[in-house]
Design a protein around this motif. Structure first.
Motif, mmCIF file in Angstrom:
data_model
loop_
_atom_site.group_PDB
_atom_site.id
_atom_site.type_symbol
_atom_site.label_atom_id
_atom_site.label_comp_id
_atom_site.label_asym_id
_atom_site.label_seq_id
_atom_site.Cartn_x
_atom_site.Cartn_y
_atom_site.Cartn_z
ATOM 1 N N PRO A 28 54.530 24.080 44.603
ATOM 2 C CA PRO A 28 55.132 25.423 44.534
ATOM 3 C C PRO A 28 54.170 26.495 45.050
ATOM 4 N N ALA A 29 54.687 27.390 45.886
ATOM 5 C CA ALA A 29 53.875 28.461 46.468
ATOM 6 C C ALA A 29 53.859 29.682 45.560
ATOM 7 N N VAL A 30 52.697 30.329 45.463
ATOM 8 C CA VAL A 30 52.536 31.560 44.689
ATOM 9 C C VAL A 30 52.411 32.753 45.635
ATOM 10 N N LEU A 31 51.884 32.487 46.841
ATOM 11 C CA LEU A 31 51.683 33.519 47.849
ATOM 12 C C LEU A 31 51.821 32.852 49.218
ATOM 13 N N PHE A 32 52.435 33.567 50.156
ATOM 14 C CA PHE A 32 52.597 33.033 51.503
ATOM 15 C C PHE A 32 52.201 34.107 52.498
ATOM 16 N N VAL A 33 51.298 33.774 53.433
ATOM 17 C CA VAL A 33 50.822 34.729 54.435
ATOM 18 C C VAL A 33 51.121 34.154 55.810
ATOM 19 N N ASP A 34 51.863 34.943 56.622
ATOM 20 C CA ASP A 34 52.192 34.566 57.994
ATOM 21 C C ASP A 34 51.778 35.722 58.893
ATOM 22 N N GLY A 35 50.563 35.658 59.405
ATOM 23 C CA GLY A 35 50.042 36.756 60.224
ATOM 24 C C GLY A 35 49.778 37.966 59.347
#
Length: 102
Positions: free
Chosen positions: A37-44
């Motif tokens: 499970p993701a808590v934070l997602f950074v795309d650029g």
């Protein structure tokens, strides 16, 4: 740059595709694919922290192997009473490789 912070074993780990991470023991066989499970997602420049959008983020990992951590020694001692206690511990761990972040 794409990376995610995932929850695994009571801790949070920053992962990218190809990263090898050591986690607390998982109930998964070697070679099996798991989802974290993701808590934070950074795309650029876009940072996602919204729970509804994070539910759509899929972080997959392949189980490489199970191993045990280093031995730690726990010693207790009370002066002048003759009380001393020694105990050891080795944590069960699983090594996984991150295969995808979608």
């Amino acid at each position: 740059m794409v990376y995610a912070v995932v929850r695994a074993g009571g801790r949070q780990e920053k992962v990218e595709v190809g990263t090898i991470v050591t986690l607390d023991r998982l109930k998964a066989a070697e070679g099996e694919t798991i989802e974290l499970p993701a808590v934070l997602f950074v795309d650029g420049d876009a940072v996602t922290t919204d729970a509804a959008k994070l539910a759509e983020v899929k972080v997959t990992a392949e189980v490489l192997n199970d191993l045990r951590g280093p031995k730690i020694v726990i010693q207790k001692y009370k002066n002048k009473t003759g009380y001393k206690k020694r105990q050891g511990h080795r944590q069960d761990l699983t090594r996984v490789k991150i295969t995808g972040i979608k």
